[in-house]
Design a protein around this motif. Sequence first.
Motif, PDB file in Angstrom:
ATOM      1  N   GLU A 114      11.303   3.018 -89.377  1.00 54.16           N
ATOM      2  CA  GLU A 114      12.254   3.446 -88.343  1.00 54.16           C
ATOM      3  C   GLU A 114      13.220   4.489 -88.900  1.00 54.16           C
ATOM      4  O   GLU A 114      13.588   5.434 -88.208  1.00 54.16           O
ATOM      5  N   TYR A 115      13.625   4.311 -90.143  1.00 56.01           N
ATOM      6  CA  TYR A 115      14.474   5.310 -90.792  1.00 56.01           C
ATOM      7  C   TYR A 115      13.751   6.660 -90.831  1.00 56.01           C
ATOM      8  O   TYR A 115      14.328   7.701 -90.486  1.00 56.01           O
ATOM      9  N   ILE A 116      12.498   6.639 -91.231  1.00 56.52           N
ATOM     10  CA  ILE A 116      11.699   7.872 -91.297  1.00 56.52           C
ATOM     11  C   ILE A 116      11.607   8.519 -89.921  1.00 56.52           C
ATOM     12  O   ILE A 116      11.798   9.731 -89.766  1.00 56.52           O
ATOM     13  N   ARG A 117      11.306   7.709 -88.902  1.00 61.46           N
ATOM     14  CA  ARG A 117      11.189   8.243 -87.538  1.00 61.46           C
ATOM     15  C   ARG A 117      12.516   8.874 -87.101  1.00 61.46           C
ATOM     16  O   ARG A 117      12.548   9.983 -86.565  1.00 61.46           O
ATOM     17  N   ASN A 118      13.611   8.162 -87.320  1.00 62.50           N
ATOM     18  CA  ASN A 118      14.929   8.665 -86.908  1.00 62.50           C
ATOM     19  C   ASN A 118      15.291   9.959 -87.617  1.00 62.50           C
ATOM     20  O   ASN A 118      15.794  10.903 -86.998  1.00 62.50           O
ATOM     21  N   GLU A 119      15.060  10.010 -88.913  1.00 61.85           N
ATOM     22  CA  GLU A 119      15.389  11.214 -89.676  1.00 61.85           C
ATOM     23  C   GLU A 119      14.492  12.389 -89.281  1.00 61.85           C
ATOM     24  O   GLU A 119      14.936  13.521 -89.192  1.00 61.85           O
ATOM     25  N   ALA A 138       3.211   6.923 -91.395  1.00 62.00           N
ATOM     26  CA  ALA A 138       4.001   6.316 -92.462  1.00 62.00           C
ATOM     27  C   ALA A 138       3.823   4.796 -92.478  1.00 62.00           C
ATOM     28  O   ALA A 138       3.679   4.191 -93.548  1.00 62.00           O
ATOM     29  N   ALA A 139       3.826   4.177 -91.301  1.00 63.11           N
ATOM     30  CA  ALA A 139       3.652   2.722 -91.214  1.00 63.11           C
ATOM     31  C   ALA A 139       2.289   2.308 -91.760  1.00 63.11           C
ATOM     32  O   ALA A 139       2.184   1.325 -92.517  1.00 63.11           O
ATOM     33  N   LEU A 140       1.253   3.039 -91.389  1.00 64.76           N
ATOM     34  CA  LEU A 140      -0.092   2.720 -91.848  1.00 64.76           C
ATOM     35  C   LEU A 140      -0.211   2.910 -93.360  1.00 64.76           C
ATOM     36  O   LEU A 140      -0.771   2.058 -94.066  1.00 64.76           O
ATOM     37  N   MET A 141       0.351   3.993 -93.872  1.00 65.31           N
ATOM     38  CA  MET A 141       0.270   4.252 -95.309  1.00 65.31           C
ATOM     39  C   MET A 141       1.067   3.227 -96.112  1.00 65.31           C
ATOM     40  O   MET A 141       0.603   2.765 -97.167  1.00 65.31           O
ATOM     41  N   ARG A 142       2.258   2.861 -95.638  1.00 68.13           N
ATOM     42  CA  ARG A 142       3.061   1.849 -96.341  1.00 68.13           C
ATOM     43  C   ARG A 142       2.334   0.499 -96.328  1.00 68.13           C
ATOM     44  O   ARG A 142       2.287  -0.200 -97.337  1.00 68.13           O
ATOM     45  N   THR A 143       1.771   0.149 -95.183  1.00 69.62           N
ATOM     46  CA  THR A 143       1.028  -1.105 -95.071  1.00 69.62           C
ATOM     47  C   THR A 143      -0.157  -1.092 -96.028  1.00 69.62           C
ATOM     48  O   THR A 143      -0.412  -2.080 -96.740  1.00 69.62           O
ATOM     49  N   HIS A 144      -0.869   0.009 -96.058  1.00 74.27           N
ATOM     50  CA  HIS A 144      -2.019   0.148 -96.952  1.00 74.27           C
ATOM     51  C   HIS A 144      -1.598  -0.039 -98.411  1.00 74.27           C
ATOM     52  O   HIS A 144      -2.235  -0.778 -99.166  1.00 74.27           O
ATOM     53  N   GLN A 145      -0.522   0.611 -98.818  1.00 75.20           N
ATOM     54  CA  GLN A 145      -0.056   0.498-100.201  1.00 75.20           C
ATOM     55  C   GLN A 145       0.331  -0.931-100.553  1.00 75.20           C
ATOM     56  O   GLN A 145      -0.011  -1.429-101.637  1.00 75.20           O
TER      57      GLN A 145
END
Length: 162
Positions: free
Chosen positions: A8-13, A29-36
Amino acid sequence: MTEQDAVEYIRNEWTAREQPGADHFAAMAALMRTHQLMIAELDRLLKGYNLSRTAFLLMATLLISRDHTRPLGQLSKHLLVHPTTVTLVIDQLEARELVVRRPHPSDRRTVLAALTEEGLRVVTKAAQELGAANFGLPGVTDSMAQRLTGVLGQVRGKLGDT
């Protein structure tokens, strides 16, 4: 003060800086963070079996294949990896006597990979442990996993994955 979710921070910024496609950027970003996060947990669990994710997925593919056997070319396509990667992983698994190469019974140009009894034992045990840990998705309920699989299936379809 409550800590804001990283996505959400990424989306807002992203939006505040008037960059294009904020929702898609956040989804990426959500998919990549989840993957990591997921692969870190999978790697941790597979370490005890001395297996890479690719080796486990290759063995899991053989596990669910008829006679625990599959042509090397099919493994490459199924796992979405280069044929050289399949060859290297098969070499490693063969050295550990978890997999063997066999000639195809009717097509001498085709080489088959097959689980050995030890390979079957190792992949079954690893799958049980990963299953108990929700395959790197701790805390995700069956219902959430089903919804996630459905949504990602729709996304994969849009990307041409059949």
